[in-house]
Design a protein around this motif. Structure first.
Motif, PDB file in Angstrom:
ATOM      1  N   LEU A  36     -37.966  46.818 -16.441  1.00 36.45           N
ATOM      2  CA  LEU A  36     -39.392  46.706 -16.733  1.00 36.45           C
ATOM      3  C   LEU A  36     -39.683  45.551 -17.696  1.00 36.45           C
ATOM      4  O   LEU A  36     -40.743  44.922 -17.606  1.00 36.45           O
ATOM      5  CB  LEU A  36     -39.929  48.023 -17.298  1.00 36.45           C
ATOM      6  N   VAL A  39     -39.408  42.432 -15.240  1.00 36.01           N
ATOM      7  CA  VAL A  39     -40.423  42.371 -14.195  1.00 36.01           C
ATOM      8  C   VAL A  39     -41.827  42.285 -14.799  1.00 36.01           C
ATOM      9  O   VAL A  39     -42.680  41.587 -14.251  1.00 36.01           O
ATOM     10  CB  VAL A  39     -40.296  43.603 -13.261  1.00 36.01           C
ATOM     11  N   ARG A  40     -42.065  42.959 -15.909  1.00 37.20           N
ATOM     12  CA  ARG A  40     -43.366  43.008 -16.576  1.00 37.20           C
ATOM     13  C   ARG A  40     -44.492  43.356 -15.613  1.00 37.20           C
ATOM     14  O   ARG A  40     -45.270  42.487 -15.211  1.00 37.20           O
ATOM     15  CB  ARG A  40     -43.651  41.697 -17.285  1.00 37.20           C
ATOM     16  N   PRO A  41     -44.595  44.616 -15.201  1.00 34.39           N
ATOM     17  CA  PRO A  41     -45.642  45.008 -14.269  1.00 34.39           C
ATOM     18  C   PRO A  41     -47.036  44.743 -14.844  1.00 34.39           C
ATOM     19  O   PRO A  41     -47.274  44.964 -16.027  1.00 34.39           O
ATOM     20  CB  PRO A  41     -45.406  46.501 -14.054  1.00 34.39           C
TER      21      PRO A  41
END
Length: 47
Positions: A36, A39-41
């Motif tokens: 996470l 990717v850094r949603p």
């Protein structure tokens, strides 16, 4: 060098399975956190 509490935990076979389960869950959670962070949603920068 094994601490006395660690030696007690390692002596009980039933506790070994529980310790392995908790260690596995802990490692999976760290993998999720790491992915996470990479990717850094919701990021709109595309970087």
């Amino acid at each position: 060098m094994i601490l006395p509490i660690q030696a007690k935990v390692l002596d009980a076979p039933a506790r070994n399975a529980r310790l392995a389960m908790y260690t596995g869950i802990f490692n999976v959670l760290w993998v999720i956190v790491t992915v996470l962070m990479i990717v850094r949603p919701g990021s709109t920068t595309g970087a």
